[in-house]
Design a protein around this motif. Structure first.
Motif, PDB file in Angstrom:
ATOM      1  N   UNK A  27       0.841  -1.187   0.000  1.00  0.00           N
ATOM      2  CA  UNK A  27       0.000   0.000   0.000  1.00  0.00           C
ATOM      3  C   UNK A  27       0.873   1.233   0.000  1.00  0.00           C
ATOM      4  N   UNK A  28       0.361   2.323  -0.528  1.00  0.00           N
ATOM      5  CA  UNK A  28       1.052   3.595  -0.447  1.00  0.00           C
ATOM      6  C   UNK A  28       0.834   4.155   0.948  1.00  0.00           C
ATOM      7  N   UNK A  29       1.867   4.134   1.747  1.00  0.00           N
ATOM      8  CA  UNK A  29       1.725   4.518   3.154  1.00  0.00           C
ATOM      9  C   UNK A  29       1.245   5.942   3.346  1.00  0.00           C
ATOM     10  N   UNK A  30       1.644   6.860   2.468  1.00  0.00           N
ATOM     11  CA  UNK A  30       1.229   8.242   2.658  1.00  0.00           C
ATOM     12  C   UNK A  30      -0.266   8.419   2.403  1.00  0.00           C
ATOM     13  N   UNK A  31      -0.920   7.409   1.795  1.00  0.00           N
ATOM     14  CA  UNK A  31      -2.361   7.470   1.553  1.00  0.00           C
ATOM     15  C   UNK A  31      -3.135   6.518   2.463  1.00  0.00           C
ATOM     16  N   UNK A  32      -2.507   5.990   3.472  1.00  0.00           N
ATOM     17  CA  UNK A  32      -3.143   4.955   4.287  1.00  0.00           C
ATOM     18  C   UNK A  32      -4.418   5.450   4.959  1.00  0.00           C
ATOM     19  N   UNK A  33      -4.429   6.702   5.365  1.00  0.00           N
ATOM     20  CA  UNK A  33      -5.625   7.252   6.006  1.00  0.00           C
ATOM     21  C   UNK A  33      -6.787   7.274   5.025  1.00  0.00           C
ATOM     22  N   UNK A  34      -6.498   7.631   3.800  1.00  0.00           N
ATOM     23  CA  UNK A  34      -7.540   7.774   2.785  1.00  0.00           C
ATOM     24  C   UNK A  34      -7.970   6.430   2.209  1.00  0.00           C
ATOM     25  N   UNK A  35      -7.055   5.492   2.069  1.00  0.00           N
ATOM     26  CA  UNK A  35      -7.353   4.260   1.344  1.00  0.00           C
ATOM     27  C   UNK A  35      -7.698   3.059   2.217  1.00  0.00           C
ATOM     28  N   UNK A  36      -7.007   2.905   3.336  1.00  0.00           N
ATOM     29  CA  UNK A  36      -7.104   1.630   4.044  1.00  0.00           C
ATOM     30  C   UNK A  36      -7.505   1.732   5.514  1.00  0.00           C
ATOM     31  N   UNK A  37      -7.418   2.875   6.125  1.00  0.00           N
ATOM     32  CA  UNK A  37      -7.588   2.983   7.572  1.00  0.00           C
ATOM     33  C   UNK A  37      -8.938   2.440   8.050  1.00  0.00           C
ATOM     34  N   UNK A  38     -10.018   2.860   7.421  1.00  0.00           N
ATOM     35  CA  UNK A  38     -11.350   2.454   7.871  1.00  0.00           C
ATOM     36  C   UNK A  38     -11.520   0.938   7.776  1.00  0.00           C
ATOM     37  N   UNK A  39     -11.092   0.356   6.663  1.00  0.00           N
ATOM     38  CA  UNK A  39     -11.216  -1.102   6.498  1.00  0.00           C
ATOM     39  C   UNK A  39     -10.399  -1.840   7.551  1.00  0.00           C
ATOM     40  N   UNK A  40      -9.190  -1.348   7.814  1.00  0.00           N
ATOM     41  CA  UNK A  40      -8.340  -2.019   8.805  1.00  0.00           C
ATOM     42  C   UNK A  40      -8.916  -1.879  10.205  1.00  0.00           C
TER      43      UNK A  40
END
Length: 144
Positions: A27-40
């Motif tokens: 994953x692109x770590x700098x976009x983790x809040x936008x892309x993956x945070x909620x799912x995780x």
């Protein structure tokens, strides 16, 4: 096995692949809040996106290293102990092995720091930051 049975088994196995869903990878770590945070978080993650990746502060990214130029490893101690997969360290283990001491086959366990062995070829690199360079790269490929 009869041909019709082979065909039926093949169709059943093929049908199962329609429902496979890959949800892992890089994953692109700098976009983790936008892309993956909620799912995780829904899967049980208790870390904030800032604790996972922060450019300016210590975060989980500081525990991830590149092992010997091609694999990832995890830093698990404040003294530099890292873990990785066996195939990632295979060449380094082979470098330390000899016919008398076949560490690839028999393994090795250092009882203390003085017994630790370091192959000359082994190195790790620490992740510092990740930047989205798409705009800088794509400007060279734009049609005029």
């Amino acid at each position: 096995m009869k041909p019709i049975i082979k065909i039926i088994i093949s169709l059943i196995l093929s049908f199962n692949f329609l429902f496979i869903h890959a949800d892992e990878g890089m994953w692109f770590l700098m976009f983790i809040d936008r892309l993956n945070q909620r799912d995780m978080e829904e899967m049980g993650l208790q870390l904030t996106s800032e604790e996972i990746y922060s450019i300016n502060n210590s975060s989980l990214k500081d525990a991830i290293v590149q092992f010997n130029g091609g694999c990832t490893a995890e830093l698990i101690s404040n003294q530099g102990l890292v873990l990785t997969n066996h195939h990632c360290g295979y060449r380094a283990i082979a470098e330390l092995s000899s016919p008398q001491n076949d560490y690839l086959t028999n393994g090795y366990w250092a009882q203390n720091k003085n017994e630790e062995m370091k192959p000359n070829s082994l190195y790790v690199r620490f992740f510092i930051r990740m930047d989205d360079v798409s705009d800088r790269i794509l400007v060279n490929f734009q049609m005029t």
